[in-house]
Design an enzyme around this catalytic site. Sequence first.
Site, PDB file in Angstrom:
ATOM      1  N   HIS A  20      39.536  45.331  33.924  1.00  0.00           N
ATOM      2  CA  HIS A  20      38.240  45.447  33.125  1.00  0.00           C
ATOM      3  C   HIS A  20      36.842  44.833  34.714  1.00  0.00           C
ATOM      4  CE1 HIS A  20      39.142  45.261  29.448  1.00  0.00           C
ATOM      5  NE2 HIS A  20      40.466  44.976  29.573  1.00  0.00           N
ATOM      6  N   THR A  21      36.469  45.991  35.332  1.00  0.00           N
ATOM      7  CA  THR A  21      35.513  45.453  36.871  1.00  0.00           C
ATOM      8  C   THR A  21      34.434  45.595  36.162  1.00  0.00           C
ATOM      9  OG1 THR A  21      34.873  47.908  37.284  1.00  0.00           O
ATOM     10  CG2 THR A  21      36.741  47.376  38.223  1.00  0.00           C
ATOM     11  N   CYS A  22      33.646  45.314  35.651  1.00  0.00           N
ATOM     12  CA  CYS A  22      32.481  44.826  34.941  1.00  0.00           C
ATOM     13  C   CYS A  22      32.320  43.676  35.102  1.00  0.00           C
ATOM     14  CB  CYS A  22      31.425  45.663  33.659  1.00  0.00           C
ATOM     15  SG  CYS A  22      31.252  47.365  34.170  1.00  0.00           S
ATOM     16  N   PHE A  23      32.985  42.753  34.211  1.00  0.00           N
ATOM     17  CA  PHE A  23      33.272  41.337  34.199  1.00  0.00           C
ATOM     18  C   PHE A  23      34.447  41.118  35.011  1.00  0.00           C
ATOM     19  CE2 PHE A  23      32.713  44.154  30.284  1.00  0.00           C
ATOM     20  CZ  PHE A  23      31.105  43.624  30.162  1.00  0.00           C
TER      21      PHE A  23
END
Length: 574
Positions: A539-542
């Site tokens: 989950h690259t956004c997080f």
Amino acid sequence: QVLLLQPMRMRCPQCMGVLAPPAGLQRFRCPCGAVLSPPNPQAQLSSANAQERLPEGRPTRRDQIDLSSIDAILLETSNSPGGGGAAPMREDADSGAIAGAVGAREAQRLRMSGDMRQSGPGWTRTLGADNFVHWTRPPPANGAYSKAWVRSISRTHEISWRPAEAGYATENMRCPPGFDLAAHQAKAQLPFSKKLTWFRQQIDYLRIPWERTHQTVSVDRRQLLEESTQQLMQMRPDNFREIFRFKFKNEPALDAGGVAREWYDQITETLFNLDFGLFTFSGTDRYSYQINQYSDIANEHHLHYFRFAGRLLGKALFDGQLVEAHLVRPMYKHIIGAPIDLEDMQFVDRDTYQSLKWILENDDADEVGVTFSVSRTMFGEIITTELKPGGKDIEVDDDNKYEYVDLMIKHTMFESVKPQLEALLRGFYEVVPAFLVSVFDFQELELLLCGLPQIDIEDWKKHMRYRGEYHANHKVVKWFFECVSEMTHAEQAKLLQFATGSSAVPVEGFQALQSHDGKLCWFALQSAKVKEQPFIIAHTCFNRLDVPMYRTKEELDKQLHLVLSMEVSGFGIE
């Protein structure tokens, strides 16, 4: 409940292809024929609500980070042959963009170490009554050649080449009203940590709040450079102080940080691709870039793209984003207005540098057989550029060799790339005013733009979030860091790229990983049941990896290396 739109990646165990599971389906078929099941939606919702265990007093924004130890860390990095907690560089490192980025950071570390050892007496800057910033340094004890020059920029954005002691003009530094530029010169002597604190404060003052206005950059991956350039070049300079959100067309992802990092990664790779013709490799390695003096032949719109490149680098610095492209040392010096001398030429043209050194250090310069001219072959035709009027008929000898070296440095470092440099600097300063970056040295600017030259595993461990059943002493967590410690530099960087969207670590270390708008988001490990989710999901956004609770370290290591074998991009819906 709120659906989280974030990167979702699966690997088919039969064909090993990377897939984005269709939304709302419990089962779907891979093109190879295998029937697959996405991770359990309820498990995903539960993981989204899972309680995190965080250290008390953890900063939540980048401007809250304690930078008191950063100077010692950087000194240790530059002086250490291998760095703290970093894996040794191995010959079998992966090829491709990640390996190139790792090679660039290793070259960066070696440059830092060499510059620390060879810096000698430093430069001093002062603001004169003529409103020029003048540079001086003690002459060398052996009387060796020591001339240096700086670029100067006029109000109309035109650049000129001046002796360092004559200095550069301050009229285009975009200082705010009432700014004490004389006192500002002293800031350059402060430790890096204090300069960085001041710089972040100034950037926060300039940044326009989201509620007031913001920008959305929506691009098609297939037309990434063209559409990105079109949208960013249509903006006014003050638009770059607004918060940007990025979107890839036909990819349902909400930019909570990961999309922005991927955009910077992809646009940098495209813009600095040698085939595009704007940049070429340095004179010392194949990891850092210099301006291609023949870019006008490769691309008729080259100056437009150079200005875009300046805006891109400026916006990355403004927002604390990292770029994979390392520039040659003279380019960073041009940006900050630092003096350039003969030693800088080796990063642009090593052969010419060595030839000039030989001419200076030896008698009988006329035996070299060169004139005050430079020749190049263009489409089979030899084109000669005179360094001064009638130069092609003037031979270099012991009486005029110092003038020849002066003119060769001017031609190589300035005249041959003047239009391109002018456009790039103009674009950069449209985003970040020149007075702000002038406090840094070239090493510090490279660190801010490209991140630390190596990954410190102990620093990684220290700045972690844990979700679900995981905690620092959980056996799977211990296995995870054991596996990471055994990886090559390229493998570590690729894992970081998979999890966060960037293969580099900010100059402040892992404590400065962020989601968006300067909000800190430490690296996280989320537990998952193997039966419900057999694969590692990012989950690259997080900055988070969902890691199943594997039974053995060997199984975890196998799955991590499956991740490392992926070539993935794009976003799906969770």
